[in-house]
Design an enzyme around this catalytic site. Structure first.
Site, short mmCIF file in Angstrom:
data_model
loop_
_atom_site.label_atom_id
_atom_site.label_comp_id
_atom_site.label_asym_id
_atom_site.label_seq_id
_atom_site.Cartn_x
_atom_site.Cartn_y
_atom_site.Cartn_z
N GLY A 147 0.82 -1.22 0.00
CA GLY A 147 0.00 0.00 0.00
C GLY A 147 0.85 1.26 0.00
N VAL A 178 7.97 3.32 1.91
CA VAL A 178 9.29 3.93 1.78
C VAL A 178 9.19 5.45 2.04
CG1 VAL A 178 9.25 4.25 -0.74
CG2 VAL A 178 11.41 3.87 0.39
N VAL A 215 9.37 8.16 0.39
CA VAL A 215 9.98 9.19 -0.45
C VAL A 215 9.35 9.03 -1.84
CG1 VAL A 215 12.16 9.64 0.71
CG2 VAL A 215 11.93 7.60 -0.69
N ALA A 237 8.87 13.73 -6.48
CA ALA A 237 9.00 14.50 -7.72
C ALA A 237 8.53 13.62 -8.87
CB ALA A 237 10.44 14.93 -7.92
N LYS A 246 5.89 21.61 -11.23
CA LYS A 246 7.28 21.31 -11.61
C LYS A 246 7.44 21.50 -13.12
CE LYS A 246 10.59 17.51 -11.66
NZ LYS A 246 10.81 16.06 -11.44
N VAL A 274 1.93 -10.41 5.27
CA VAL A 274 2.01 -11.70 4.60
C VAL A 274 3.23 -12.45 5.13
CG1 VAL A 274 2.47 -12.83 2.38
CG2 VAL A 274 0.84 -10.93 2.51
N LEU A 312 8.90 -0.45 -6.63
CA LEU A 312 10.26 -0.79 -6.23
C LEU A 312 10.51 -2.30 -6.26
CD1 LEU A 312 10.56 1.76 -3.27
CD2 LEU A 312 11.59 1.94 -5.55
N ILE A 371 7.98 6.83 -10.40
CA ILE A 371 6.51 6.89 -10.44
C ILE A 371 6.05 6.74 -11.90
CG2 ILE A 371 4.49 8.36 -10.01
CD1 ILE A 371 5.97 9.35 -7.47
#
Ligand SMILES: Cc1cc2nc3c(=O)[nH]c(=O)nc-3n(C[C@H](O)[C@H](O)[C@H](O)COP(=O)(O)OP(=O)(O)OC[C@H]3O[C@@H](n4cnc5c(N)ncnc54)[C@H](O)[C@@H]3O)c2cc1C
Length: 508
Positions: free
Chosen positions: A18, A51, A53, A56, A84, A191, A339, A352
């Site tokens: 998630g 994570v 982070v 951007a 941006k 899990v 990731l 992303i």
């Protein structure tokens, strides 16, 4: 009794994870598969966390949000987003250099000739006008100004695109609300076991701590670096690129946002590795990405903390990673998105984008049981090409440096990927830029980094030499003037955000 069509259809999709990847997947699948009788369950573990982070983005995120039915203003409000226009690279060529990789074009073709060919020929003839004078997004970003593009083809305002910088945790929370509102079942739990089908080797079910068993037809592994399914359950191999991209660690820390808030991300090269700065409305994200073989944790933290623009809002957090990708991002009935599938490093904000590409490609191919192996082959080919091309673009930033520290010298002297050498040679000899259908970075992106890091063409399109010099000078002057005027008429970035897209007094 199942109909023939039903026998092979996917009825249950289980998303493990998630974070940004998991909730982007859930939001997209719940939107696009609505009405097709597919149940979607997402498992996430608060104990493991995300994570946190990844703030951007690239302009493609806008098309994704629109296709998912997500309102842009709601996104900006809910995630404390800023706009941006590109990424500023500081000290990457020689210390003291700075350039912006903009989301937009430089100039415009002149009598059918690419603009940069004209610029390169003029430069060789002694014209010192910077390429950036022909870029609206570069000059607007430097001036901390922003407005959305227009469709007026004659204006510099039609020559650019934009992305967002947002709070990653707020983005995941926002998408969670959207997804659950569309019927996605969220399960909190860890899990601890997986079960493979003895015949096919497919993942059949997952067991949570406490014993609950969750079955599925298709599993999307969004479990982050650990790759709980793709690596731990299926042992799909990993293609390691750390010899080309050796940064393997980061410290991340937020600080107070200090005005003015520019509509761009900054990446500053340091003694070994580089530091990011991502300004949001409510805080600024910072981090140092570094190779642990060249820089100790202590030195890395010191570098990061002594280069913040405002007071730190937390203790620095350490992250480790390995650059590369899974040999197969789709293996049997598991698709690794985020990731878990691979990580190149955050220099050009591509993760992303790769999540989004993974999701849209999965939806385009959305399988049935019978055709899954073919769909997986196609998916893997598409994703591998994208990863490879992004890798070359990232490596370019490292090898095209003129710095003196041991890390930078070694990066300059390493063996480049062959595919990258060919691209740079074509640019130097004749000003040619990579231009292909697949791949996120188009010619202006390559041009920005090559010129920004002092790699200039020695040759150019011979047609340039036949252009009328007087008419050309007038044309170039007109293009520069149009950029200047457009920037002068563009509102301040933060005022634009506060106006929430409403017309502003004095704005064009
Ligand atoms: C230093 C750094 C900077 C970055 N900067 C950028 C950037 O600027 N732009 C960009 O596009 N990307 C960036 N990224 C990448 C970006 O952070 C990720 O692509 C994005 O956050 C997606 O992460 P994820 O969802 O794949 O994994 P995670 O956020 O790690 O989420 C994993 C999820 O899996 C769950 N999970 C794992 N194991 C289990 C289990 N056994 N049981 C139950 N649940 C489990 C966790 O609870 C969590 O919910 C950066 C990455 C790093 C490391």
């Amino acid at each position: 009794m199942d109909t023939i069509e039903d026998q092979g259809s996917i009825k249950r999709v289980v998303i493990l994870g998630g974070g940004t990847a998991g909730w982007m997947t859930a939001a997209a699948l719940s939107h696009r598969l609505a009405g097709r009788g597919v149940e979607i369950e997402l498992i996430e573990s608060d104990a493991i966390g995300i994570v946190g982070v990844g703030e951007a983005t690239l302009p493609h995120i806008r098309a994704f949000n629109t296709a998912m039915g997500i309102d842009e203003q709601a996104l900006i409000d809910r995630t404390q987003a800023t706009f941006k226009l590109g990424i500023q690279f500081v000290d990457w060529g020689r210390p003291g250099d700075a350039y912006i990789h903009p989301f937009g074009a430089y100039g415009e073709p002149i009598e059918g000739i690419d603009f940069h060919q004209v610029w390169a020929a003029r430069r060789a003839g002694g014209d010192v006008t910077p390429l950036d004078d022909y870029s609206y997004p570069v000059r607007a970003a430097e001036a901390c100004r922003f407005q959305r593009p227009t469709s007026d083809a004659g204006s510099p305002l039609s020559t650019f695109s934009y992305a967002f910088q947002f709070d990653a945790s707020l983005y995941a929370a926002f998408l969670r609300e959207v997804s659950c509102g569309r019927g996605v079942v969220r399960t909190e739990g860890k899990v601890v076991e997986h079960h493979l089908d003895a015949e096919t080797g497919h993942v059949a079910a997952l067991t949570l701590e406490g014993g609950r068993c969750i079955e599925g037809d298709l599993f999307v592994d969004c479990s982050g670096f650990r790759g709980r399914l793709i690596a731990q359950a299926l042992d799909t191999g990993f293609e390691d690129w750390s010899h080309w991209l050796p940064c393997d660690s980061a410290f991340a820390v937020p600080c107070q946002t200090v005005a003015p808030v520019g509509p761009y991300t900054r990446a500053t090269a340091r003694q070994a590795g580089w530091q990011w700065r991502i300004p949001l409305q409510h805080r600024t994200g910072n981090g140092l990405v570094f190779p642990s073989a060249y820089l100790s944790d202590e030195a890395a933290q010191r570098t990061l903390m002594s280069n913040l623009e405002g007071p730190a809002l937390a203790e620095p957090r350490r992250l480790s990673f390995r650059t590369g990708r899974r040999r197969r991002l789709w293996d049997r009935n598991v698709v690794a998105i985020g990731l878990s599938g691979g990580f190149l490093e955050p220099l050009e904000s591509t993760s992303i984008y790769l999540i989004q590409l993974g999701i849209t490609t999965l939806l385009d191919l959305f399988p049935d049981q019978a055709g899954m192996a073919d769909d997986a082959r196609e998916y893997n080919a598409i994703m591998a090409l994208e990863f490879d091309r992004i890798r070359d673009f990232l490596v370019l930033h490292y090898v095209a440096n003129q710095r003196d520290e041991p890390f930078w010298r070694e990066m300059r002297e390493m063996a480049w990927p062959d595919s990258l050498s060919a691209k740079v040679e074509a640019f130097v000899s004749r000003g040619l830029l990579p231009d292909y259908d697949v791949g996120v970075f188009h010619p202006p992106s390559w041009l920005a980094v090559l010129i920004g890091q002092n790699i200039v063409p020695r040759g150019w399109d011979p047609r340039v030499d036949r252009l009328d010099a007087g008419r050309l000078s007038a044309k170039l002057g007109g293009l520069r003037g149009a950029v200047r005027n457009a920037v002068d008429g563009t509102p301040d970035h933060m005022s634009f955000i506060r106006a929430k897209g409403r017309p502003m007094r004095g704005a064009v």
